[in-house]
Design a protein around this motif. Structure first.
Motif, PDB file in Angstrom:
ATOM      1  N   ARG A   1       0.841  -1.203   0.000  1.00  0.00           N
ATOM      2  CA  ARG A   1       0.000   0.000   0.000  1.00  0.00           C
ATOM      3  C   ARG A   1       0.877   1.254   0.000  1.00  0.00           C
ATOM      4  N   LEU A   2       1.931   1.238   0.800  1.00  0.00           N
ATOM      5  CA  LEU A   2       2.854   2.371   0.844  1.00  0.00           C
ATOM      6  C   LEU A   2       3.519   2.597  -0.507  1.00  0.00           C
ATOM      7  N   ARG A   3       3.923   1.514  -1.173  1.00  0.00           N
ATOM      8  CA  ARG A   3       4.546   1.618  -2.496  1.00  0.00           C
ATOM      9  C   ARG A   3       3.559   2.215  -3.502  1.00  0.00           C
ATOM     10  N   VAL A   4       2.315   1.761  -3.465  1.00  0.00           N
ATOM     11  CA  VAL A   4       1.299   2.285  -4.379  1.00  0.00           C
ATOM     12  C   VAL A   4       1.070   3.769  -4.116  1.00  0.00           C
ATOM     13  N   LEU A   5       0.960   4.155  -2.857  1.00  0.00           N
ATOM     14  CA  LEU A   5       0.734   5.562  -2.530  1.00  0.00           C
ATOM     15  C   LEU A   5       1.915   6.436  -2.922  1.00  0.00           C
ATOM     16  N   ALA A   6       3.139   5.932  -2.805  1.00  0.00           N
ATOM     17  CA  ALA A   6       4.313   6.686  -3.254  1.00  0.00           C
ATOM     18  C   ALA A   6       4.249   6.895  -4.765  1.00  0.00           C
ATOM     19  N   GLY A   7       3.793   5.887  -5.492  1.00  0.00           N
ATOM     20  CA  GLY A   7       3.629   6.028  -6.939  1.00  0.00           C
ATOM     21  C   GLY A   7       2.549   7.035  -7.288  1.00  0.00           C
ATOM     22  N   VAL A   8       1.456   7.036  -6.539  1.00  0.00           N
ATOM     23  CA  VAL A   8       0.381   8.011  -6.758  1.00  0.00           C
ATOM     24  C   VAL A   8       0.916   9.418  -6.509  1.00  0.00           C
ATOM     25  N   LYS A   9       1.674   9.580  -5.440  1.00  0.00           N
ATOM     26  CA  LYS A   9       2.246  10.896  -5.114  1.00  0.00           C
ATOM     27  C   LYS A   9       3.159  11.390  -6.236  1.00  0.00           C
ATOM     28  N   GLN A  10       4.003  10.499  -6.760  1.00  0.00           N
ATOM     29  CA  GLN A  10       4.901  10.870  -7.854  1.00  0.00           C
ATOM     30  C   GLN A  10       4.104  11.249  -9.105  1.00  0.00           C
ATOM     31  N   THR A  11       3.054  10.508  -9.388  1.00  0.00           N
ATOM     32  CA  THR A  11       2.216  10.797 -10.554  1.00  0.00           C
ATOM     33  C   THR A  11       1.495  12.127 -10.395  1.00  0.00           C
ATOM     34  N   VAL A  12       0.970  12.391  -9.206  1.00  0.00           N
ATOM     35  CA  VAL A  12       0.283  13.663  -8.963  1.00  0.00           C
ATOM     36  C   VAL A  12       1.265  14.824  -9.096  1.00  0.00           C
ATOM     37  N   ARG A  13       2.477  14.647  -8.606  1.00  0.00           N
ATOM     38  CA  ARG A  13       3.494  15.698  -8.743  1.00  0.00           C
ATOM     39  C   ARG A  13       3.795  15.978 -10.217  1.00  0.00           C
ATOM     40  N   HIS A  14       3.883  14.918 -11.014  1.00  0.00           N
ATOM     41  CA  HIS A  14       4.121  15.080 -12.451  1.00  0.00           C
ATOM     42  C   HIS A  14       2.949  15.838 -13.102  1.00  0.00           C
ATOM     43  N   LEU A  15       1.727  15.478 -12.742  1.00  0.00           N
ATOM     44  CA  LEU A  15       0.554  16.171 -13.282  1.00  0.00           C
ATOM     45  C   LEU A  15       0.528  17.633 -12.835  1.00  0.00           C
ATOM     46  N   GLU A  16       0.948  17.883 -11.606  1.00  0.00           N
ATOM     47  CA  GLU A  16       1.027  19.250 -11.101  1.00  0.00           C
ATOM     48  C   GLU A  16       2.048  20.059 -11.907  1.00  0.00           C
ATOM     49  N   ASP A  17       3.188  19.447 -12.226  1.00  0.00           N
ATOM     50  CA  ASP A  17       4.196  20.116 -13.060  1.00  0.00           C
ATOM     51  C   ASP A  17       3.626  20.457 -14.430  1.00  0.00           C
ATOM     52  N   GLN A  18       2.911  19.513 -15.033  1.00  0.00           N
ATOM     53  CA  GLN A  18       2.307  19.760 -16.345  1.00  0.00           C
ATOM     54  C   GLN A  18       1.305  20.907 -16.275  1.00  0.00           C
ATOM     55  N   ALA A  19       0.494  20.940 -15.226  1.00  0.00           N
ATOM     56  CA  ALA A  19      -0.499  22.004 -15.072  1.00  0.00           C
ATOM     57  C   ALA A  19       0.177  23.360 -14.860  1.00  0.00           C
ATOM     58  N   ALA A  20       1.266  23.388 -14.097  1.00  0.00           N
ATOM     59  CA  ALA A  20       1.991  24.643 -13.884  1.00  0.00           C
ATOM     60  C   ALA A  20       2.575  25.155 -15.198  1.00  0.00           C
ATOM     61  N   HIS A  21       3.132  24.244 -15.997  1.00  0.00           N
ATOM     62  CA  HIS A  21       3.662  24.652 -17.303  1.00  0.00           C
ATOM     63  C   HIS A  21       2.544  25.168 -18.210  1.00  0.00           C
ATOM     64  N   ALA A  22       1.421  24.492 -18.205  1.00  0.00           N
ATOM     65  CA  ALA A  22       0.288  24.933 -19.035  1.00  0.00           C
ATOM     66  C   ALA A  22      -0.200  26.307 -18.580  1.00  0.00           C
ATOM     67  N   ALA A  23      -0.251  26.525 -17.266  1.00  0.00           N
ATOM     68  CA  ALA A  23      -0.682  27.825 -16.750  1.00  0.00           C
ATOM     69  C   ALA A  23       0.297  28.919 -17.178  1.00  0.00           C
ATOM     70  N   ALA A  24       1.596  28.640 -17.085  1.00  0.00           N
ATOM     71  CA  ALA A  24       2.602  29.629 -17.496  1.00  0.00           C
ATOM     72  C   ALA A  24       2.512  29.907 -18.990  1.00  0.00           C
ATOM     73  N   GLU A  25       2.327  28.851 -19.775  1.00  0.00           N
ATOM     74  CA  GLU A  25       2.220  29.036 -21.229  1.00  0.00           C
ATOM     75  C   GLU A  25       0.991  29.852 -21.605  1.00  0.00           C
ATOM     76  N   SER A  26      -0.035  29.810 -20.754  1.00  0.00           N
ATOM     77  CA  SER A  26      -1.233  30.593 -21.060  1.00  0.00           C
ATOM     78  C   SER A  26      -1.184  31.981 -20.430  1.00  0.00           C
ATOM     79  N   GLY A  27      -0.022  32.347 -19.854  1.00  0.00           N
ATOM     80  CA  GLY A  27       0.164  33.709 -19.372  1.00  0.00           C
ATOM     81  C   GLY A  27       0.142  33.900 -17.871  1.00  0.00           C
ATOM     82  N   ALA A  28      -0.060  32.856 -17.095  1.00  0.00           N
ATOM     83  CA  ALA A  28      -0.058  32.995 -15.635  1.00  0.00           C
ATOM     84  C   ALA A  28       1.348  33.257 -15.137  1.00  0.00           C
ATOM     85  N   GLY A  29       1.445  34.064 -14.118  1.00  0.00           N
ATOM     86  CA  GLY A  29       2.740  34.350 -13.507  1.00  0.00           C
ATOM     87  C   GLY A  29       2.901  33.567 -12.209  1.00  0.00           C
ATOM     88  N   TYR A  30       4.079  33.704 -11.596  1.00  0.00           N
ATOM     89  CA  TYR A  30       4.338  32.998 -10.348  1.00  0.00           C
ATOM     90  C   TYR A  30       3.332  33.333  -9.243  1.00  0.00           C
TER      91      TYR A  30
END
Length: 121
Positions: free
Chosen positions: A55-84
């Motif tokens: 269960r811990l291994r699965v949750l660590a994988g979920v956390k890593q995947t969510v972090r990757h999705l968060e990175d993608q969303a941050a890049h998309a927000a910046a590309e659409s003009g959002a600032g820090y």
């Protein structure tokens, strides 16, 4: 048929509860094969430990995947003009925190057409 996703303006506490339920169910499904219960108490303890670690291994994988999705969303927000500042607010952190989390995300090449151009004196 699964329930529709909640509206984006859902209070964060409700979102937290829903995400917890979804991730818990996903984890349960991904670790389902470990639901067998051995008869011997020693085996039961070993099985419980194995299941907890899986269960811990699965949750660590979920956390890593969510972090990757968060990175993608941050890049998309910046590309659409959002600032820090906006990106930081979206993830409940300061502008400086967002800049440290995603260094180089906002560059001079990013289109800032909605922002006023400073005038030289």
């Amino acid at each position: 048929m699964p329930a529709p996703f909640p509206p984006p303006d859902l209070p964060s506490g409700d979102t937290d509860v829903l995400v917890t339920l979804v991730v818990d169910e996903l984890t349960r499904l991904l670790t389902q094969d470990t639901a067998r219960r051995p008869a011997d108490p020693v085996d039961t303890a070993a099985e419980a430990r194995r299941h907890a670690l899986l269960r811990l291994r699965v949750l660590a994988g979920v956390k890593q995947t969510v972090r990757h999705l968060e990175d993608q969303a941050a890049h998309a927000a910046a590309e659409s003009g959002a600032g820090y500042p906006e990106i930081g607010r979206a993830v409940s952190m300061s502008r400086q925190g967002a800049r440290r989390r995603w260094p180089g995300l906002i560059t001079n090449n990013t289109d800032h057409s909605t922002r006023p151009t400073p005038r030289s004196s």
